[in-house]
Design a protein around this motif. Sequence first.
Motif, PDB file in Angstrom:
ATOM      1  N   PHE A 404       0.817  -1.217   0.000  1.00  0.00           N
ATOM      2  CA  PHE A 404       0.000   0.000   0.000  1.00  0.00           C
ATOM      3  C   PHE A 404       0.860   1.281   0.000  1.00  0.00           C
ATOM      4  CE2 PHE A 404      -2.436  -3.354   2.162  1.00  0.00           C
ATOM      5  CZ  PHE A 404      -3.498  -3.461   1.275  1.00  0.00           C
ATOM      6  N   GLY A 405       1.849   1.284  -0.869  1.00  0.00           N
ATOM      7  CA  GLY A 405       2.661   2.484  -1.052  1.00  0.00           C
ATOM      8  C   GLY A 405       3.736   2.706  -0.017  1.00  0.00           C
ATOM      9  N   HIS A 406       3.909   1.746   0.922  1.00  0.00           N
ATOM     10  CA  HIS A 406       4.955   1.916   1.949  1.00  0.00           C
ATOM     11  C   HIS A 406       6.326   2.027   1.292  1.00  0.00           C
ATOM     12  CE1 HIS A 406       6.942   1.514   5.832  1.00  0.00           C
ATOM     13  NE2 HIS A 406       7.702   0.569   5.320  1.00  0.00           N
ATOM     14  N   TYR A 407       6.535   1.244   0.236  1.00  0.00           N
ATOM     15  CA  TYR A 407       7.811   1.288  -0.489  1.00  0.00           C
ATOM     16  C   TYR A 407       7.615   2.165  -1.722  1.00  0.00           C
ATOM     17  CZ  TYR A 407       8.460  -2.720   2.581  1.00  0.00           C
ATOM     18  OH  TYR A 407       8.529  -3.534   3.691  1.00  0.00           O
ATOM     19  N   HIS A 408       7.539   3.460  -1.511  1.00  0.00           N
ATOM     20  CA  HIS A 408       7.183   4.406  -2.568  1.00  0.00           C
ATOM     21  C   HIS A 408       8.211   4.450  -3.687  1.00  0.00           C
ATOM     22  CE1 HIS A 408      10.232   7.231  -1.021  1.00  0.00           C
ATOM     23  NE2 HIS A 408       9.861   6.790   0.166  1.00  0.00           N
ATOM     24  N   TYR A 409       9.434   4.033  -3.406  1.00  0.00           N
ATOM     25  CA  TYR A 409      10.512   4.079  -4.392  1.00  0.00           C
ATOM     26  C   TYR A 409      10.468   2.867  -5.326  1.00  0.00           C
ATOM     27  CZ  TYR A 409      12.043   1.224  -0.491  1.00  0.00           C
ATOM     28  OH  TYR A 409      12.084   0.294   0.519  1.00  0.00           O
ATOM     29  N   LEU A 410       9.656   1.882  -4.997  1.00  0.00           N
ATOM     30  CA  LEU A 410       9.577   0.652  -5.788  1.00  0.00           C
ATOM     31  C   LEU A 410       8.753   0.890  -7.050  1.00  0.00           C
ATOM     32  CD1 LEU A 410      10.358  -2.364  -5.761  1.00  0.00           C
ATOM     33  CD2 LEU A 410       8.181  -2.815  -4.601  1.00  0.00           C
ATOM     34  N   SER A 411       9.305   0.532  -8.199  1.00  0.00           N
ATOM     35  CA  SER A 411       8.614   0.775  -9.469  1.00  0.00           C
ATOM     36  C   SER A 411       8.148  -0.535 -10.088  1.00  0.00           C
ATOM     37  CB  SER A 411       9.547   1.492 -10.447  1.00  0.00           C
ATOM     38  OG  SER A 411      10.592   0.618 -10.861  1.00  0.00           O
ATOM     39  N   LEU A 416       8.809  -6.156 -12.590  1.00  0.00           N
ATOM     40  CA  LEU A 416       8.760  -6.912 -13.836  1.00  0.00           C
ATOM     41  C   LEU A 416      10.127  -7.495 -14.200  1.00  0.00           C
ATOM     42  CD1 LEU A 416       6.387  -4.738 -16.070  1.00  0.00           C
ATOM     43  CD2 LEU A 416       5.876  -6.896 -14.886  1.00  0.00           C
ATOM     44  N   SER A 417      11.176  -6.696 -14.056  1.00  0.00           N
ATOM     45  CA  SER A 417      12.513  -7.198 -14.382  1.00  0.00           C
ATOM     46  C   SER A 417      12.892  -8.357 -13.463  1.00  0.00           C
ATOM     47  CB  SER A 417      13.546  -6.076 -14.292  1.00  0.00           C
ATOM     48  OG  SER A 417      13.560  -5.498 -12.997  1.00  0.00           O
ATOM     49  N   THR A 418      12.497  -8.261 -12.191  1.00  0.00           N
ATOM     50  CA  THR A 418      12.780  -9.347 -11.252  1.00  0.00           C
ATOM     51  C   THR A 418      12.022 -10.616 -11.639  1.00  0.00           C
ATOM     52  OG1 THR A 418      13.082  -7.728  -9.477  1.00  0.00           O
ATOM     53  CG2 THR A 418      12.742 -10.019  -8.818  1.00  0.00           C
ATOM     54  N   LEU A 419      10.749 -10.471 -11.980  1.00  0.00           N
ATOM     55  CA  LEU A 419       9.944 -11.635 -12.358  1.00  0.00           C
ATOM     56  C   LEU A 419      10.452 -12.272 -13.643  1.00  0.00           C
ATOM     57  CD1 LEU A 419       6.336 -10.310 -11.568  1.00  0.00           C
ATOM     58  CD2 LEU A 419       7.729 -11.887 -10.207  1.00  0.00           C
ATOM     59  N   ILE A 420      10.890 -11.455 -14.582  1.00  0.00           N
ATOM     60  CA  ILE A 420      11.430 -11.978 -15.851  1.00  0.00           C
ATOM     61  C   ILE A 420      12.695 -12.799 -15.585  1.00  0.00           C
ATOM     62  CG2 ILE A 420      12.563 -11.309 -18.007  1.00  0.00           C
ATOM     63  CD1 ILE A 420      10.566  -8.942 -18.111  1.00  0.00           C
ATOM     64  N   ILE A 421      13.570 -12.284 -14.727  1.00  0.00           N
ATOM     65  CA  ILE A 421      14.811 -13.004 -14.426  1.00  0.00           C
ATOM     66  C   ILE A 421      14.508 -14.292 -13.669  1.00  0.00           C
ATOM     67  CG2 ILE A 421      16.942 -12.879 -13.080  1.00  0.00           C
ATOM     68  CD1 ILE A 421      17.029  -9.888 -13.837  1.00  0.00           C
ATOM     69  N   LEU A 422      13.557 -14.248 -12.729  1.00  0.00           N
ATOM     70  CA  LEU A 422      13.163 -15.471 -12.027  1.00  0.00           C
ATOM     71  C   LEU A 422      12.635 -16.507 -13.011  1.00  0.00           C
ATOM     72  CD1 LEU A 422      11.376 -14.112  -8.807  1.00  0.00           C
ATOM     73  CD2 LEU A 422      13.505 -15.430  -8.900  1.00  0.00           C
TER      74      LEU A 422
END
Length: 868
Positions: A404-411, A416-422
């Motif tokens: 809920f926006g706690h990690y405001h810096y997360l894009s 997506l890049s993390t999921l693609i690499i996984l």
Amino acid sequence: MGLIIFMIMKKAKSGITYLVAFVLPVILVAIAWWLNGVYPGSKLSVLASDSFTQTVNFYDAFHDVLHGNQSWFYTWSGSLGVNFLGIYSYYLGGVVTPIVYFFSKSDMANAVYVITLIKIGLAGVTAFWYAKTSFRLQTWQNHLLALCYAMMSFGLAFAEQPMWLDTLYILPIIIIGINRVIDGKGGNILIFGYFLLFITNFYMAYIVGIFSFLYFCVGLYRRGELKQKLTWLAYGWRLVIALGLSAIIIIPTVVTMINTHIPLSKVNGLFTDNTGIWDLIIKNMVGVYDTTKFGTIPFVSVGLLPLIFAISFFFLKKITKKSKIGMAVLLGCLCLGFYFQPFDLAWQGGHFPAMFLFRYSFLFSFLVIQLAGEAWETKPSFKLLSRIIISLGILMIVAYFGSFGHYHYLSVFNLLSTLIILAAYLVLFSLLTTDRQSVQKGIVIILSIMCCVELTGNAYGIFLGTKKEWHYPLNRLYTQNYPAISKIVSKYQKKDVPLRMESMDPVSRNDGFNYNYSSINLFSSMRNRPFMQQMNKLGYRSTGDNLNLIYGNNTVLMDSLLGNQLIIAKGKVNRVGYQTQPDVKPYHVYKNQYAAGLGTVTNDRILKLKLSNTDNLGNQSQLLNDLSQQNQTYFKQQALKLLPSPGARISIQNNQFYGNMPSDQSVQRLTWKVKIPAHQQAYLSLYPLSGTNLGGLMSEVKVDKQGVNLTSRNSMTGQYIDLGNYKKATTITIHTNIWGSKQFRMVMPNVILMNTNRYEKSMTEVQRHAAKLKISGDTITGKVNVNRKNQVLVTSVPYDDGWRLTVNHQAASLKAIGGAFVGVKLHKGQNQVQLKYRPSGWYVGVIISSISLVLLIGEMVIKKRKNN
């Protein structure tokens, strides 16, 4: 002959593997910096954050030490003089720093770049050595683990603090040494690792010291050997020897820290700030950067590949229950620090950091590498790995949408890049299950390339975050003024006394170290804090933990008492006694005709000087009167008249005025009028009170027809803004612009007037009684003749217990003048005075190190005889 050729080829092959372990992370990190516009010869420099104000300037000073132009023990460049060994012990230790010898001082920004890359490369080398000696893996697997370790997020995000990066290549050496001690093998590697750690950076040595002891205990527990007394003795003996060998650095450093009197931080809550349940999940995504200021969460990522195998460690049946419990406890000790203040404080030596939080988080990254290596060698099944990969992907999706926006810096890009690499790793692991060797080799190559792409992308994202938050400053900001300032210093510098000068347009707060002149300014974690506290009482801004001592905005009276000989400024300076010298573009140069010498002889009344906590002008007046043996009043206050100022949003009450603006960037424009009598040096006193956002508060002062146009950050300068020298009575209009804080509260501004006639008379007396002292490195010498009893030589040298005094070749005791300056009681007649600096504890450290070296050599000789 064939055997010799075989051995040579084997060693060459081994050397190449270590070379690859060094070169690969260096290339990938260099690419990530290049993508952010940072490379040798680029417009941008790598000097983000403290690298610009501290690292590069301290490298400059160490460059002078290596070239024989400065003492290793003491430097005159900052805060009028400071323990350089202390600065070395925190900022400059390590095997890589001496490379600065080969760089010119004007090219030191590139030295920082090269040294940082070398440290990252060395981390790859020692991590590869650790993997090779600890796990039964193929060479390519060891390389990937080493690469992931060398490019951990901690090292990249904290790259602007390169003095901490040495620990990354030292830690694997220590762990190898501990493993060998537990195995009952030779322990000299542990001695070497600990010794290297202790002499490199005492702060990181504390953190790794705690961790390595816990690691040793867990290692014994995993083997069921906690009660093995011989192993405990072997470990303790090597730790003691390493501490003893490094005592030459450690003992003086500890004494310096004790003398600094920094109180321990207090726990103000149970949980650490800004914690969240998804912290460790979020920070393992690719390219995630929040901040290295306050409110950050730990940088723990070493890449997704090691993370997958590290998680599998706890699900593998081949790994013992004791091993799982032991490693879980070790990880838990670190996580307790991430989430709970008391443990966080304990990990960081009892002091909460001023930014760059969780400085021990690299230990978590190391444990991930270790767990990954132990799991990988057991060859976990594809079924287990696939479950872990899918679970990780789901957790990251939930963390992204469920925070809920706690990690405001997360894009979205991070996710997506993390999921693609996984997903890519999932496919590659499935293909590795084939029995066809040719296919497996191809998959290994693709897997390695994928890992390199992930790590480079992660490095790019972190450097991009650094660029946005701290900015990679332009190279020219560091280099453009070097020719002019160097020319000025070389022109006015004398061989036997450091040139004391200040710049009204400083490049950084440690310019003296760069340009080799003696300055009041200093920004350093290693400092003479008691002296800086007293300087704050004399009008130089140094508050809180006294990390800074600031020259800006004080009186010309203190300028002269401290022997400031030159001022350089891009604008005009109008100060009593400062005579215009030939310009050196872009600077105007002014020489102070009333500058005191390094020492002045006066009567012993000055020994009773005590500086007030609340009256800095009174302290200045008393100091000058005691030195000049006068009884003058130098300062008086003059009220200001506030003129109608359109748009002003202030209120005045009880000699305080309050500002209340629409935003932090709104400018409060005020105009004042005052009549200055003749023969006065005038200052505008601006003093913000508590309740104001001092970090952002800025003030600009302009005076019509006087050429005064000064801008200052109120939290980083003194309160007396120079309005000029007035030989005739003059009415002036003062324009002030205040911004950077939505609300501020100040003492009602007034004008401070210094009587220049009285000042000139008193300073002439101080100069008349000056002693001729000479300085050579860390030694002050001089002959002082006095014809009266009860006389004292008062120097402008900061008081420090490290000074050793002899008078007429006999040891004598120092006197602390006002708790700030070195004083010497003199005999009637001729006094041959010598002051020599050695940090307190230095000689004790030399003795302990010598004894430890003898013990180590003795042990090695005995063992060799037994083996023979």
